[in-house]
Design a protein around this motif. Sequence first.
Motif, short mmCIF file in Angstrom:
data_model
loop_
_atom_site.label_atom_id
_atom_site.label_comp_id
_atom_site.label_asym_id
_atom_site.label_seq_id
_atom_site.Cartn_x
_atom_site.Cartn_y
_atom_site.Cartn_z
N TYR A 83 0.82 -1.21 0.00
CA TYR A 83 0.00 0.00 0.00
C TYR A 83 0.86 1.26 0.00
O TYR A 83 1.89 1.33 0.66
N GLY A 84 0.38 2.27 -0.69
CA GLY A 84 0.91 3.61 -0.56
C GLY A 84 2.32 3.82 -1.07
O GLY A 84 2.99 2.92 -1.56
N CYS A 85 2.74 5.08 -0.97
CA CYS A 85 4.15 5.44 -1.17
C CYS A 85 4.67 5.92 0.18
O CYS A 85 3.92 6.03 1.15
N ASN A 86 5.95 6.20 0.27
CA ASN A 86 6.59 6.38 1.57
C ASN A 86 7.42 7.66 1.60
O ASN A 86 8.20 7.94 0.68
N LEU A 87 7.24 8.44 2.66
CA LEU A 87 8.09 9.60 2.94
C LEU A 87 8.84 9.33 4.24
O LEU A 87 8.22 8.98 5.25
N VAL A 88 10.17 9.48 4.22
CA VAL A 88 10.99 9.12 5.38
C VAL A 88 11.89 10.29 5.76
O VAL A 88 12.70 10.75 4.95
N LEU A 89 11.74 10.77 6.98
CA LEU A 89 12.60 11.82 7.52
C LEU A 89 13.69 11.19 8.38
O LEU A 89 13.39 10.44 9.32
N GLN A 90 14.95 11.48 8.06
CA GLN A 90 16.05 11.03 8.89
C GLN A 90 16.32 12.10 9.95
O GLN A 90 16.52 13.27 9.62
N VAL A 91 16.30 11.72 11.21
CA VAL A 91 16.45 12.66 12.32
C VAL A 91 17.85 12.60 12.92
O VAL A 91 18.52 13.61 13.09
N GLN A 92 18.30 11.41 13.26
CA GLN A 92 19.60 11.23 13.92
C GLN A 92 20.36 10.11 13.23
O GLN A 92 19.79 9.07 12.88
N VAL A 109 21.20 3.07 -4.60
CA VAL A 109 21.72 3.18 -3.24
C VAL A 109 21.83 4.64 -2.83
O VAL A 109 22.31 5.48 -3.60
N VAL A 110 21.40 4.92 -1.60
CA VAL A 110 21.57 6.27 -1.06
C VAL A 110 21.76 6.16 0.45
O VAL A 110 21.16 5.29 1.11
N THR A 111 22.62 7.01 0.99
CA THR A 111 22.79 7.12 2.44
C THR A 111 22.08 8.39 2.89
O THR A 111 22.49 9.50 2.54
N LEU A 112 21.01 8.22 3.64
CA LEU A 112 20.17 9.34 4.05
C LEU A 112 20.77 10.02 5.28
O LEU A 112 21.10 9.38 6.27
N GLN A 113 20.92 11.36 5.17
CA GLN A 113 21.52 12.17 6.23
C GLN A 113 20.44 12.82 7.08
O GLN A 113 19.31 13.01 6.64
N PRO A 114 20.77 13.21 8.34
CA PRO A 114 19.80 13.90 9.19
C PRO A 114 19.23 15.15 8.51
O PRO A 114 19.97 15.92 7.90
N GLY A 115 17.94 15.33 8.62
CA GLY A 115 17.26 16.47 8.03
C GLY A 115 16.74 16.22 6.63
O GLY A 115 15.96 17.03 6.11
N GLN A 116 17.16 15.14 5.99
CA GLN A 116 16.72 14.85 4.63
C GLN A 116 15.50 13.95 4.63
O GLN A 116 15.27 13.19 5.57
N VAL A 117 14.73 14.05 3.56
CA VAL A 117 13.52 13.24 3.41
C VAL A 117 13.63 12.42 2.12
O VAL A 117 13.88 12.98 1.05
N LEU A 118 13.46 11.13 2.25
CA LEU A 118 13.49 10.23 1.10
C LEU A 118 12.07 9.92 0.66
O LEU A 118 11.22 9.58 1.48
N TYR A 119 11.84 10.02 -0.65
CA TYR A 119 10.57 9.61 -1.22
C TYR A 119 10.74 8.24 -1.86
O TYR A 119 11.60 8.05 -2.74
N VAL A 120 9.96 7.26 -1.40
CA VAL A 120 9.99 5.90 -1.95
C VAL A 120 8.69 5.67 -2.71
O VAL A 120 7.63 5.60 -2.09
N PRO A 121 8.74 5.59 -4.03
CA PRO A 121 7.51 5.41 -4.81
C PRO A 121 6.84 4.07 -4.52
O PRO A 121 7.46 3.15 -3.96
N ARG A 122 5.63 3.95 -4.98
CA ARG A 122 4.84 2.74 -4.79
C ARG A 122 5.54 1.51 -5.35
O ARG A 122 6.06 1.52 -6.46
N HIS A 123 5.57 0.46 -4.51
CA HIS A 123 6.07 -0.87 -4.90
C HIS A 123 7.56 -0.92 -5.21
O HIS A 123 8.02 -1.88 -5.83
#
Length: 484
Positions: A163-172, A224-238
């Motif tokens: 289900y859905g797509c995904n937004l991910v905020l890296q904090v620490q 491949v990506v290394t997500l840093q604090p303060g950044q938001v990753l968008y993961v599309p559906r599936h």
Amino acid sequence: MAAPVASKPFSAGDTRRILRHLQQPAVFVNATCDWPALRWTAEHLSVCLGDKLVRFRLGRKEETNTPLFETQCSYVEATLGHFLNWTRGQSRTKDVGPFSEFSHSEYWAYADYKYIALLFQDQSSMFEDVRWSDFGFEGRDGRDSTLWIGTEGANTPCHLDSYGCNLVLQVQGRKRWHLFPPEDTSTLYPTRIPYEESSVFSQVDVLRPDLSRFPDFHGARVHVVTLQPGQVLYVPRHWWHYVESVDSVTVSVNSWIELEADDVARVGEAVTKAVVCALKGRRSDDNTDDWLNPTEEGVASHNENMQYLNLAIAACAQTQEVVCRGEPTWEPRDMRPAKRDSSGQIRAKNSDVTRDPSASFSVPYGPHLVSVRCRQDDSTETRDVTPKDPEVGSQEEGGDSSAAAQKTEPAAAVASLRGKRDRAGLSQRDCADGASEDSSEGSRDSIITTNDLLECLVHPDVIARVTELLLKRHMGSHGTAAQP
């Protein structure tokens, strides 16, 4: 005098429009500079939660070439104070609670998938610290989000969300994401064991793949990506994803955004649940494994599963009829996260980010929006996305994934089943994977196990076809033209 807050590169409306047109994963930089949630370090959350117990999943750091599923992990309930003392190696000088049974040098720990609405139900003001309204989703905040706290090595096995797509905020700390497009599904050898609603797992350890067992994985295109604090990753559906913490302590916040395509996906998930529970709900000679993911509350009865299926079909058909009549599809928003929900609820469409292919729009890649690039399968290189990174992703990159959502729809699944039997993982060799060995000759036995049968029955392409047939049957019996 407080330092001025940096201006954001995109307005909420612009960001929402960007999300509608993104066809592959991308990282938003400088989009959350004023979010109070950026203060949510493990230390800060420990103060907020005090003595509240949190469930942690623990896994060994040893390297294998098989995924470490949640059914194979240990679990403890501890405070974040215990957790922090343990991560600092203070087990001898300070209280680490139940972590005392696990060596920090041998284990990682993960408080994953924690509903913020439940975790902070007595501190509702914290919901406002998460501001998905900046991404164009007015009213969506921490109440619609989940929290993840882990140590170095903590990981989520490679899977896709139904289900859905995904937004991910890296904090620490930092997390490394390995992502694969939906059209690479066959190369990832999908499985529904362990069973978790809305999660299709890969049988492959994507970091250390056993190519003798999973030779098609060689053709998988990893991003491949290394997500840093303060950044938001968008993961599309599936999009498939394997996620691993690379720093000593990491904190992330995410939200699954519901999509119109979820109406059909819920039917498929209800079908899958009915089949899995029917085949695995009772033990047999070859059916003794720990097949139910700990996230599931228990095995539903067949009557309950059929009720879920009929609710999902009715809700999907109702939505399609409303769309055909051209009426508004908005309903009062169901506040549950989009990841798990096969109960047939009609979800709100005000959060839909489905791409409009007819609209002319150029995604503004640049220093504030960076595409996650495709890497060669044998490359160990990873890319850290920082505000100074000048590399710009092209819209052609990963262009095959523009058809990703289409390929997962029922009609496309029919074409996938025709002439693509071997590539889809439905060959006799793959379906027989896991059969017992001939003790006299050391060769594989031809006996088909329950899990072999199940893998074929709930393969994504098969479920998509069954879903299409059920919807046609329902629509036809109600005097409504079936959707193509």
